[in-house]
Design an enzyme around this catalytic site. Structure first.
Site, PDB file in Angstrom:
ATOM      1  CD  GLU A 442      -2.703   1.336   2.483  1.00  0.00           C
ATOM      2  OE1 GLU A 442      -3.522   2.268   2.561  1.00  0.00           O
ATOM      3  OE2 GLU A 442      -2.561   0.456   3.369  1.00  0.00           O
ATOM      4  CG  ASN A 501      -4.527   4.992   0.412  1.00  0.00           C
ATOM      5  OD1 ASN A 501      -5.507   4.417   0.860  1.00  0.00           O
ATOM      6  ND2 ASN A 501      -3.271   4.618   0.700  1.00  0.00           N
ATOM      7  CD  GLU A 533      -5.809   0.632  -0.211  1.00  0.00           C
ATOM      8  OE1 GLU A 533      -6.058   1.380   0.763  1.00  0.00           O
ATOM      9  OE2 GLU A 533      -4.932  -0.254  -0.184  1.00  0.00           O
ATOM     10  CG  ASP A 564      -8.671   2.223   2.884  1.00  0.00           C
ATOM     11  OD1 ASP A 564      -8.442   1.195   3.552  1.00  0.00           O
ATOM     12  OD2 ASP A 564      -7.952   3.242   2.928  1.00  0.00           O
ATOM     13  CD  GLU A 620      -6.419  -0.791   6.211  1.00  0.00           C
ATOM     14  OE1 GLU A 620      -5.687  -0.055   5.525  1.00  0.00           O
ATOM     15  OE2 GLU A 620      -7.498  -0.406   6.711  1.00  0.00           O
TER      16      GLU A 620
END
Length: 678
Positions: A442, A501, A533, A564, A620
């Site tokens: 990520e 992201n 995401e 997310d 996560e």
């Protein structure tokens, strides 16, 4: 008689004209005429002076030329009868003679003074050439040259031409001056006539019109005295409009500031409480139910707030969906009543609309407080409450003001930070739970601030959003991350799979698809190597469905999409079925309690739902091996967290890749190192 009568009527009208606005035009025209005449006179005076100066210059140059011609002849005669060898005076006279002639004919205005300009020029040239030959001539030759100079000047007419030119210049200057003087006298006479006409046809009617206007104003003054009460009523209405919100009828911001100022002058024993109230997700109400329903909801909320306070306290609407309540009641008691008043949905135009509110508040001594500062502090508290999530309450503290000031400072610095590359991508590995191998990374943002050190996204993302730079920042981080990924691929360290992201504004950007695909093509990565995401709030607040359109377009291009922080927002399950998502990411708040039974039940339900919908799941915040094992047993495919690795800058992550990209990883026991199995 037929011609005289219309003229008389027109003159009579002009003298009895009672319209001042027309007379002002007449006055301006007359004044402009006089000014033009004066300007013309000034211009003629200037022209006369210029003509005289030009004439004087020409005449002086002509006389100078004749004088130096005489001097050249005298010096030549002396040289012819003597053995004198010093001819410096002769050369100086020749030079002055040539300069005078050049000055004279350089002005084209004097060429017409020479009837035979070309022949004069030839004679002048012969004259000066002959004079210059005296320098190297023998005594006998000097006598001959002196004789030639006299013949050229006297017998061949050079003297006559030069003298005639002077006379013509004088005559022409005299004629020009005479003509211009006549024109000047004519203009002065016309100016006198214009002044008399202005006095008769402008000022007299103006005087009559002013008298008429004074009489009319006197009548109007009497009428205005009779309507004073009506004016007072109008002023009262205007005052009310200036201090009242036109939609809800509540006091507006100006009235609120005046109210707080008034309260500060009273002697009070109690502290005042000010509550800054904002409606959560009000924008989605406007988008889904329409602006009419949104306006109706604001009116209903305003009435509900008024029902919570006494008559001598205030509820004001200070913004689109923001209200302020001022009371001397303890804030916590009032907050409880306000939340109770908005718990049930509101009936608005035949629809039931539920709404939550976020509240920022403070209690203050009205004597020592600046009203505008109090309102600003309450607004800071509300903003902090909204950042905590819907339906939140926040008491104002000075630390919030410091944070707000820091945020504002970062907002001014972030543009230059993006351009200088201070905001950079960091990488956190994602591990397959089934075999412990590296699945992907990520991409996270970090700001290497020159004075504040390393800043995490929660510190600067709000500043980027306020500055309107979040889209540019996202694309900058994406480009840099893709460039690093391609380099690792070329070095045969790993075939990357990166998760990027995207802020809500970025996903809703109409130019997202073209811009992102161009960046991806330039990077050299394949579409299967990049995931994007998306936050749940993006799906909730997508104002114009642009986010859903972009998500569909990205999916059609083969880009993987993940939801997310799943479990922290309020995205409906229908969104999971309507949008082409490839996976979801379990928020760390769901993973942290594992293997707690209640948390396990939620995890199993989400994994079952994801399995039914064909969605992959990334957990996560995995920090312990027991959490990883538990998730693996429940069917979760991928995990990331500090247990495996913290986010790392590009150089450090490259070193990590060299060690772990092709190894099996598991979370080590406390105080141990990673165990790798090749």
């Amino acid at each position: 008689m037929q011609l005289i009568r219309p003229i008389a009527l027109r003159l009579s009208k002009m003298f009895t004209q009672r319209r001042p606005e027309r007379l002002w035009v007449h006055s301006c025209v007359a004044l402009l005429t006089i000014l033009c005449l004066l300007a013309a006179t000034q211009s003629i005076n200037r022209a006369i002076i210029d003509k005289q100066m030009v004439a004087a210059t020409g005449i002086r140059a002509s006389h100078t030329q004749i004088m130096y011609a005489h001097e050249i002849i005298l010096i030549a005669d002396k040289l012819a009868i003597s053995d004198q060898s010093d001819i410096s005076h002769l050369n100086e006279a020749i030079a002055q003679f040539e300069n005078s002639y050049d000055t004279l004919i350089a002005d084209q205005r004097w060429l017409r003074s020479f009837d035979a300009a070309n022949s004069v020029s030839i004679m002048v040239q012969r004259f000066t050439d002959t004079a210059k030959r005296l320098d190297q001539a023998t005594p006998e030759q000097r006598r001959n040259l002196a004789q030639q100079l006299n013949e050229l000047y006297v017998e061949q007419g050079l003297q006559t031409h030069l003298t005639a030119a002077t006379t013509l210049m004088e005559q022409q200057a005299h004629n020009d001056t005479k003509r211009l003087s006549s024109l000047q006298r004519a203009i002065l006479i016309f100016s006198a006539i214009a002044l008399l006409a202005e006095a008769g046809f402008v000022f007299l009617p103006t005087h009559l019109a002013v008298q008429s206007t004074i009489q009319q104003l006197q009548r109007q003054t009497a009428t205005l005295r009779d309507s004073r009460s009506q004016l007072q009523q109008v002023n009262s209405k205007l005052e009310q409009l200036a201090h009242q919100d036109p939609l809800t009828g509540l006091p507006n911001r100006a009235h609120l500031a005046a109210y707080l100022e008034k309260m500060s002058k009273r002697k009070r024993t109690k502290e005042l409480s000010i509550l800054f109230i904002g409606l959560d997700n009000f924008k989605s109400v406007n988008n889904s139910a329409g602006h009419d329903c949104g306006d109706g909801l604001l009116i209903a909320v305003g009435q509900a707030l008024q029902s919570c306070i006494d008559e001598d306290h205030m509820v004001a609407r200070v913004g689109g969906d923001e209200f302020v309540v001022v009371t001397d009641e303890p804030a916590k008691e009032l907050i409880g009543r306000i939340r109770a008043s908005v718990t049930d949905p509101f009936d608005v135009k035949g629809r039931r609309i539920a709404i939550n509110v976020s509240i920022g508040y403070l209690e203050f001594n009205s004597k020592d407080a600046d009203p505008m500062e109090v309102i600003a502090n309450a607004a800071v508290a509300l903003h902090s409450a909204k950042s905590l999530g819907e339906n939140s309450t926040q008491l104002f503290t000075q630390s919030l003001r410091v944070d707000a000031n820091n945020l504002q400072l970062l907002q001014t610095e972030i543009d230059d930070a993006i351009k200088r590359g201070e905001i950079e991508p960091w990488f956190q590995p994602q591990i397959r739970l089934c075999d412990g191998r590296l699945h992907g990374v990520e991409v996270l943002a970090r700001w290497r601030h020159p004075t504040r050190g390393l800043l995490t996204p929660d510190r600067f993302i709000p500043a980027a959003e306020r500055a309107g730079l979040i889209i540019d920042m996202d694309h900058t981080i994406w480009r840099s991350a893709m460039a690093h990924a391609v380099l690792w691929q070329k070095e045969d360290l790993w075939r990357p799979c990166i998760s990027l992201n995207a802020a809500p504004d970025t996903i809703s950007d109409p130019y997202l698809i073209e811009r992102f695909l161009l960046e991806l093509q330039r990077s050299g990565l394949g579409v299967d190597q990049v995931n994007i995401e998306v936050l749940e709030t993006t799906l909730i607040n997508g104002a114009d469905d642009m986010a859903a359109i972009n998500i569909d377009s990205l999916s059609e291009c083969g880009i993987g999409l993940e939801l997310d922080d799943f479990g922290t927002g309020y995205a409906s399950l229908s969104k999971l079925t309507q949008l082409p998502l490839n996976g979801i990411k379990l928020d760390r708040s769901l993973v942290a309690p594992l293997p707690d039974a209640a948390a396990d039940s939620v995890i199993r339900a989400i994994l079952a739902l994801a399995s039914e919908l064909g969605l992959s799941v990334v957990a996560e915040g995995v920090e312990e091996d027991v959490q990883a094992q538990h998730l693996n047993d429940r069917g979760c495919a991928i995990a990331q967290g500090y247990g495996y690795a913290k986010p790392m800058p590009a150089a450090e992550f490259r070193t990590w890749l060299e060690k772990h990209a092709k190894t099996t990883l598991r979370i080590p026991a406390p105080d141990t190192q990673f165990i790798q199995h090749t």
